[in-house]
Design a protein around this motif. Sequence first.
Motif, short mmCIF file in Angstrom:
data_model
loop_
_atom_site.label_atom_id
_atom_site.label_comp_id
_atom_site.label_asym_id
_atom_site.label_seq_id
_atom_site.Cartn_x
_atom_site.Cartn_y
_atom_site.Cartn_z
N ARG A 130 47.05 35.10 48.01
CA ARG A 130 46.79 36.49 47.62
C ARG A 130 46.73 36.64 46.11
NH1 ARG A 130 50.73 37.47 51.74
NH2 ARG A 130 49.67 38.04 53.65
N ALA A 131 47.64 35.98 45.40
CA ALA A 131 47.64 36.05 43.94
C ALA A 131 46.38 35.43 43.36
CB ALA A 131 48.88 35.35 43.39
N GLU A 132 45.95 34.32 43.92
CA GLU A 132 44.73 33.65 43.45
C GLU A 132 43.51 34.53 43.70
OE1 GLU A 132 42.20 31.01 41.74
OE2 GLU A 132 44.37 30.97 41.72
N ARG A 133 43.45 35.15 44.87
CA ARG A 133 42.33 36.04 45.18
C ARG A 133 42.29 37.23 44.24
NH1 ARG A 133 42.73 36.29 51.76
NH2 ARG A 133 41.66 34.33 52.18
N ALA A 134 43.46 37.81 43.97
CA ALA A 134 43.53 38.97 43.06
C ALA A 134 43.07 38.58 41.66
CB ALA A 134 44.94 39.53 43.02
N ALA A 135 43.49 37.41 41.20
CA ALA A 135 43.09 36.95 39.87
C ALA A 135 41.58 36.70 39.82
CB ALA A 135 43.85 35.67 39.51
N ARG A 136 41.03 36.11 40.88
CA ARG A 136 39.58 35.86 40.93
C ARG A 136 38.80 37.16 40.94
NH1 ARG A 136 36.46 36.09 45.14
NH2 ARG A 136 38.16 35.77 46.60
N MET A 137 39.26 38.12 41.73
CA MET A 137 38.56 39.40 41.80
C MET A 137 38.61 40.13 40.46
SD MET A 137 39.68 40.62 45.62
CE MET A 137 38.87 42.21 45.50
N ALA A 138 39.74 40.05 39.77
CA ALA A 138 39.86 40.67 38.45
C ALA A 138 38.91 40.00 37.45
CB ALA A 138 41.30 40.61 37.95
N ALA A 139 38.84 38.69 37.49
CA ALA A 139 37.95 37.96 36.59
C ALA A 139 36.48 38.28 36.89
CB ALA A 139 38.19 36.45 36.71
N GLU A 140 36.13 38.38 38.17
CA GLU A 140 34.76 38.72 38.54
C GLU A 140 34.41 40.14 38.10
OE1 GLU A 140 34.65 37.98 42.73
OE2 GLU A 140 34.34 35.83 42.47
N ALA A 141 35.35 41.06 38.24
CA ALA A 141 35.12 42.44 37.81
C ALA A 141 34.93 42.50 36.29
CB ALA A 141 36.27 43.34 38.24
N GLU A 142 35.72 41.74 35.57
CA GLU A 142 35.59 41.72 34.11
C GLU A 142 34.24 41.13 33.70
OE1 GLU A 142 37.91 39.95 30.19
OE2 GLU A 142 38.92 39.95 32.13
N ALA A 143 33.82 40.08 34.37
CA ALA A 143 32.52 39.48 34.07
C ALA A 143 31.39 40.45 34.38
CB ALA A 143 32.35 38.19 34.87
N GLN A 144 31.50 41.17 35.49
CA GLN A 144 30.48 42.15 35.86
C GLN A 144 30.42 43.28 34.84
OE1 GLN A 144 28.19 41.98 38.13
NE2 GLN A 144 27.38 44.01 37.93
N ALA A 145 31.58 43.73 34.38
CA ALA A 145 31.62 44.79 33.38
C ALA A 145 30.96 44.31 32.08
CB ALA A 145 33.06 45.23 33.11
N GLY A 146 31.21 43.07 31.72
CA GLY A 146 30.57 42.51 30.53
C GLY A 146 29.07 42.44 30.67
N THR A 147 28.60 42.04 31.83
CA THR A 147 27.16 41.97 32.10
C THR A 147 26.53 43.36 32.00
OG1 THR A 147 27.44 40.04 33.51
CG2 THR A 147 25.43 41.33 33.80
N LEU A 148 27.20 44.36 32.58
CA LEU A 148 26.68 45.72 32.51
C LEU A 148 26.65 46.24 31.08
CD1 LEU A 148 28.40 47.25 35.65
CD2 LEU A 148 25.99 46.64 35.38
N LEU A 149 27.66 45.91 30.30
CA LEU A 149 27.70 46.33 28.90
C LEU A 149 26.54 45.70 28.12
CD1 LEU A 149 29.10 47.81 26.59
CD2 LEU A 149 30.52 45.78 26.28
#
Length: 52
Positions: free
Chosen positions: A19-38
């Motif tokens: 669960r911790a690994e999944r949460a960390a991966r999802m947070a990293a993916e969200a951050e990458a997506q936000a960077g792409t959108l920016l």
Amino acid sequence: MGADDSLPDDVTTLQAMLRAERAARMAAEAEAQAGTLLIESKRSSAALLNGA
């Protein structure tokens, strides 16, 4: 994981680790997506300013 890493034998701890690994991966993916959108937003703004 390196060769020295070991996983616990009990299922509850393994589930918590997963669960911790999944949460960390999802947070990293969200951050990458936000960077792409920016970046896309900045490119669009630059194109508008340059009259393209």
